[in-house]
Design an enzyme around this catalytic site. Structure first.
Site, short mmCIF file in Angstrom:
data_model
loop_
_atom_site.label_atom_id
_atom_site.label_comp_id
_atom_site.label_asym_id
_atom_site.label_seq_id
_atom_site.Cartn_x
_atom_site.Cartn_y
_atom_site.Cartn_z
N TYR A 85 0.84 -1.21 0.00
CA TYR A 85 0.00 0.00 0.00
C TYR A 85 0.87 1.25 0.00
O TYR A 85 1.95 1.26 0.60
CB TYR A 85 -0.87 0.05 1.26
CG TYR A 85 -2.07 -0.86 1.23
CD1 TYR A 85 -3.23 -0.48 0.58
CD2 TYR A 85 -2.03 -2.09 1.86
CE1 TYR A 85 -4.34 -1.31 0.56
CE2 TYR A 85 -3.13 -2.94 1.83
CZ TYR A 85 -4.28 -2.53 1.19
OH TYR A 85 -5.37 -3.37 1.16
N TYR A 114 -0.49 -9.90 0.20
CA TYR A 114 0.53 -9.39 1.14
C TYR A 114 0.42 -10.11 2.48
O TYR A 114 -0.65 -10.57 2.86
CB TYR A 114 0.43 -7.87 1.30
CG TYR A 114 -0.88 -7.34 1.83
CD1 TYR A 114 -1.19 -7.36 3.19
CD2 TYR A 114 -1.81 -6.78 0.97
CE1 TYR A 114 -2.37 -6.85 3.66
CE2 TYR A 114 -3.01 -6.27 1.43
CZ TYR A 114 -3.29 -6.30 2.78
OH TYR A 114 -4.48 -5.81 3.25
N ARG A 139 -2.91 -12.06 3.11
CA ARG A 139 -4.20 -11.66 2.55
C ARG A 139 -4.25 -12.06 1.08
O ARG A 139 -3.31 -11.80 0.33
CB ARG A 139 -4.37 -10.12 2.62
CG ARG A 139 -4.46 -9.48 3.98
CD ARG A 139 -5.54 -10.00 4.89
NE ARG A 139 -6.81 -10.45 4.32
CZ ARG A 139 -7.81 -9.66 3.93
NH1 ARG A 139 -7.72 -8.35 4.02
NH2 ARG A 139 -8.94 -10.17 3.46
N HIS A 186 -7.09 -8.43 -2.97
CA HIS A 186 -8.42 -7.89 -2.67
C HIS A 186 -8.45 -6.39 -2.91
O HIS A 186 -7.42 -5.72 -2.90
CB HIS A 186 -8.81 -8.17 -1.21
CG HIS A 186 -7.89 -7.54 -0.21
ND1 HIS A 186 -6.69 -8.10 0.14
CD2 HIS A 186 -7.96 -6.37 0.47
CE1 HIS A 186 -6.07 -7.32 1.01
NE2 HIS A 186 -6.82 -6.25 1.23
N HIS A 235 -10.57 -3.01 -1.45
CA HIS A 235 -11.51 -2.50 -0.44
C HIS A 235 -12.52 -1.58 -1.13
O HIS A 235 -12.15 -0.78 -1.99
CB HIS A 235 -10.76 -1.70 0.63
CG HIS A 235 -9.77 -2.52 1.40
ND1 HIS A 235 -10.09 -3.17 2.58
CD2 HIS A 235 -8.47 -2.82 1.16
CE1 HIS A 235 -9.02 -3.82 3.04
NE2 HIS A 235 -8.03 -3.62 2.19
FE LIG Z 1 -6.17 -4.62 2.39
#
Ligand SMILES: [Fe+2]
Length: 241
Positions: A107, A146, A156, A159, A161
């Protein structure tokens, strides 16, 4: 809301319990006392309103909206679908916001220390308004998986959000979209806090080759259902929509 529409009782069994110790963060975040229902204030029930002119022309194009020296690295995709009420009718003029990691699973956020590099050409945020039929689309690169600190090897799945705004601040709904065929979904402690496998299935966007652009990008279809038997699960409304 159409006054003639059928009322569909919410299905509370769809939602995960607030305390799911396998997902360690839920231990501290789950409430210890019963929830209080608070009266909404005027500012919460009268806003927000979003006008099409307030959105920039690249707001729904994550490939270009942060591009500096070139386009981001990654698998180019379109994500599209409709925001629907419990009776399958599209909801027009609904603000859909998305945020995601880059293709390496990182991110653009000060707290993200994962060793995958930040992509200088990828911001990872976008927004769009649904059209008169409740349809939305945006273009991006497929996010990477990640790791996160939970068990020894917690990852994870890829995905995106999603935030969906209604007509009042108190109606904001948040969820996550996964990708068809991702083997990490079944290992994900967060997705697996949801007790109903079909509710997890509804968060998985199928590949939509009919919307792919030849020699350019693939497409995934994600319909978001606000209530009813086919409701999307919203992580901030665990008691029902
Ligand atoms: Fe996330």
């Amino acid at each position: 809301m159409n006054p003639e529409s059928e009322f569909i009782q919410r299905d509370r069994s769809l939602h995960p319990p607030a305390l799911t110790p396998n997902y360690k963060t839920s231990v501290l975040r789950s409430p210890r006392i019963p929830l209080w229902s608070l009266q909404n204030s005027l500012s919460e029930v009268t806003g927000p309103t979003f006008r099409r002119e307030e959105l920039g022309p690249l707001d729904n194009d994550l490939i270009l909206n942060y591009a500096k020296s070139g386009e981001p690295i990654g698998e180019r995709i379109i994500v599209h679908g409709r925001v629907l009420d419990e009776n399958g009718r599209g909801l027009p003029n609904t603000l859909v916001e998305v945020w995601q990691a880059n293709a390496g699973g990182r991110y653009r956020h000060v707290n993200d220390r994962y060793l995958a590099p930040v992509d200088p050409n990828f911001g990872g945020c976008g927004r769009t308004l649904t059209d008169k039929d409740g349809y939305y689309f945006f273009r991006t690169v497929k996010p990477g998986a990640y790791p996160f600190r939970n068990q020894v090897n917690s990852w994870r799945p890829a995905h995106i959000h999603f935030s969906i705004f209604g007509t009042g601040f108190a109606q904001r709904l948040i969820t996550q979209m996964y990708f068809e065929g991702d083997p990490l979904i079944r290992h994900d402690v967060i997705a697996n806090t949801i007790p109903d496998p079909e509710a997890i299935e509804r968060l998985i966007a199928p590949l939509d080759l009919s919307a792919a652009i030849p020699l350019d990008c693939l497409a995934y279809r994600f319909d978001i259902v606000l209530r009813g038997r086919r409701s999307t699960l919203f992580e901030n409304k665990l008691q029902g929509n």
